[in-house]
Design a protein around this motif. Structure first.
Motif, short mmCIF file in Angstrom:
data_model
loop_
_atom_site.label_atom_id
_atom_site.label_comp_id
_atom_site.label_asym_id
_atom_site.label_seq_id
_atom_site.Cartn_x
_atom_site.Cartn_y
_atom_site.Cartn_z
N CYS A 82 0.83 -1.20 0.00
CA CYS A 82 0.00 0.00 0.00
C CYS A 82 0.87 1.25 0.00
O CYS A 82 1.74 1.41 0.86
CB CYS A 82 -0.90 -0.01 1.23
N CYS A 85 -0.01 3.46 3.47
CA CYS A 85 0.34 3.06 4.84
C CYS A 85 1.42 1.99 4.89
O CYS A 85 1.87 1.63 5.97
CB CYS A 85 -0.91 2.59 5.59
N CYS A 96 -6.50 -1.46 -0.16
CA CYS A 96 -5.88 -1.78 1.12
C CYS A 96 -6.96 -2.03 2.18
O CYS A 96 -7.83 -1.19 2.39
CB CYS A 96 -5.00 -0.61 1.55
N CYS A 99 -6.31 0.76 5.26
CA CYS A 99 -6.62 2.19 5.18
C CYS A 99 -7.57 2.54 4.03
O CYS A 99 -8.00 3.67 3.91
CB CYS A 99 -5.34 3.01 5.07
N GLN A 101 -6.97 2.61 0.79
CA GLN A 101 -6.32 3.12 -0.41
C GLN A 101 -6.50 2.12 -1.56
O GLN A 101 -6.21 0.95 -1.41
CB GLN A 101 -4.82 3.31 -0.12
ZN ZN Z 1 -3.05 1.16 3.34
#
Ligand code: ZN
Length: 107
Positions: A82, A85, A96, A99, A101
């Protein structure tokens, strides 16, 4: 089983789930065979030495192969990191889980 062909032999239960999910999302019915048994039970995938395989009907075979080929072409079974993060993610995830993403498919 007449009228069905083996499409893919998996190394682990996760891979079976992933392949089935892809095919069923395209409307392709699947069957799983493990240790010479047809099964829908998850438990048997974990039996020692089992190498479960995904089977599709002959009518769907060509289409199913294209679905898997497309996945390979995109490289989406490769692990990725990712960018937001730094979490390590398995290839089947397109975002992800930590988070949220989205994966950049152009990398
Ligand atoms: Zn992430």
């Amino acid at each position: 089983m007449k009228g069905w062909s083996r499409l893919h032999t998996a190394d682990n239960p996760t891979e079976i789930g992933f392949v089935r999910g892809l095919l069923e999302a395209e409307g392709i019915s699947t069957r799983v065979r493990s240790m010479d048994l047809w099964t829908a039970a998850v438990e048997i995938y974990f039996a020692e030495g089992a190498r479960p395989s995904v089977w599709v009907s002959d009518d769907d075979l060509e289409r199913a192969r294209k679905v898997l080929a497309e996945v390979d072409r995109r490289g989406s079974r490769t692990d990725w990191t990712c960018p937001a993060c730094g979490e390590n993610l398995e290839g089947q995830f397109t975002a992800c889980w930590k988070c949220g993403q989205a994966r950049d498919d152009n990398d």
